[in-house]
Motif scaffolding. Structure first.
Motif, PDB file in Angstrom:
ATOM      1  N   GLU A   1     -19.307  21.895  33.139  1.00  0.00           N
ATOM      2  CA  GLU A   1     -18.849  21.377  31.852  1.00  0.00           C
ATOM      3  C   GLU A   1     -19.774  20.294  31.293  1.00  0.00           C
ATOM      4  O   GLU A   1     -19.928  20.146  30.093  1.00  0.00           O
ATOM      5  N   THR A   2     -20.378  19.498  32.189  1.00  0.00           N
ATOM      6  CA  THR A   2     -21.218  18.383  31.744  1.00  0.00           C
ATOM      7  C   THR A   2     -22.707  18.644  31.959  1.00  0.00           C
ATOM      8  O   THR A   2     -23.539  17.858  31.510  1.00  0.00           O
ATOM      9  N   ASN A   3     -23.041  19.711  32.681  1.00  0.00           N
ATOM     10  CA  ASN A   3     -24.427  19.999  33.054  1.00  0.00           C
ATOM     11  C   ASN A   3     -25.038  18.900  33.912  1.00  0.00           C
ATOM     12  O   ASN A   3     -26.240  18.687  33.891  1.00  0.00           O
ATOM     13  N   HIS A   4     -24.217  18.170  34.671  1.00  0.00           N
ATOM     14  CA  HIS A   4     -24.706  17.126  35.562  1.00  0.00           C
ATOM     15  C   HIS A   4     -24.647  17.615  36.998  1.00  0.00           C
ATOM     16  O   HIS A   4     -23.797  18.425  37.362  1.00  0.00           O
ATOM     17  N   SER A   5     -25.561  17.083  37.813  1.00  0.00           N
ATOM     18  CA  SER A   5     -25.592  17.374  39.247  1.00  0.00           C
ATOM     19  C   SER A   5     -25.336  16.080  40.001  1.00  0.00           C
ATOM     20  O   SER A   5     -25.754  15.004  39.571  1.00  0.00           O
TER      21      SER A   5
ATOM     22  N   ARG B   1     -25.521  10.556  40.450  1.00  0.00           N
ATOM     23  CA  ARG B   1     -25.838  11.685  39.586  1.00  0.00           C
ATOM     24  C   ARG B   1     -27.341  11.844  39.698  1.00  0.00           C
ATOM     25  O   ARG B   1     -28.068  10.863  39.797  1.00  0.00           O
ATOM     26  N   TYR B   2     -27.826  13.083  39.739  1.00  0.00           N
ATOM     27  CA  TYR B   2     -29.264  13.250  39.881  1.00  0.00           C
ATOM     28  C   TYR B   2     -29.808  14.305  38.937  1.00  0.00           C
ATOM     29  O   TYR B   2     -29.080  15.165  38.456  1.00  0.00           O
ATOM     30  N   GLU B   3     -31.104  14.204  38.686  1.00  0.00           N
ATOM     31  CA  GLU B   3     -31.856  15.193  37.923  1.00  0.00           C
ATOM     32  C   GLU B   3     -33.142  15.469  38.670  1.00  0.00           C
ATOM     33  O   GLU B   3     -33.770  14.544  39.183  1.00  0.00           O
ATOM     34  N   GLU B   4     -33.507  16.739  38.750  1.00  0.00           N
ATOM     35  CA  GLU B   4     -34.783  17.083  39.361  1.00  0.00           C
ATOM     36  C   GLU B   4     -35.886  16.775  38.366  1.00  0.00           C
ATOM     37  O   GLU B   4     -35.770  17.095  37.187  1.00  0.00           O
TER      38      GLU B   4
END
Length: 95
Positions: free
Chosen positions: A31-35, A56-59
């Motif tokens: 729903e949020t496109n968060h990892s 929360r992380y982003e590659e």
């Protein structure tokens, strides 16, 4: 029974000192496109209560193993992470 090799990451603290963490799990919220990632310090003593840290992380890049970590600031995000922790703990206890 073979031991499963856990994934480990290094996270620098605010003083620039690097600490080794074991990855407990990662999950995505569609729903949020968060990892999100939950980790625990490798160097904690056996008799200590286990500390779990979540981010929360982003590659950073598709070919790179580097991650950008962001603090979880909203109550809604914390509730999602805690719910996932409880779910995984229950699954581990049932195995």
């Amino acid at each position: 029974m073979a031991l499963e090799e856990k994934e480990r990451i290094i996270i620098p603290d605010e003083n620039g000192e690097e600490h080794l963490f074991e990855v407990l799990f990662t999950f995505d919220v569609d729903e949020t496109n968060h990892s999100y990632i939950a980790v625990t310090p490798v160097e904690q003593a056996e008799d200590e209560e286990v500390e779990v840290y979540a981010f929360r992380y982003e590659e950073k890049a598709k070919d790179d193993d580097d991650l950008s970590l962001f603090p979880i600031e909203s109550d809604e995000e914390w509730e999602m992470v805690e719910e996932m922790l409880h779910t995984l703990a229950e699954e581990d206890n049932n195995e």
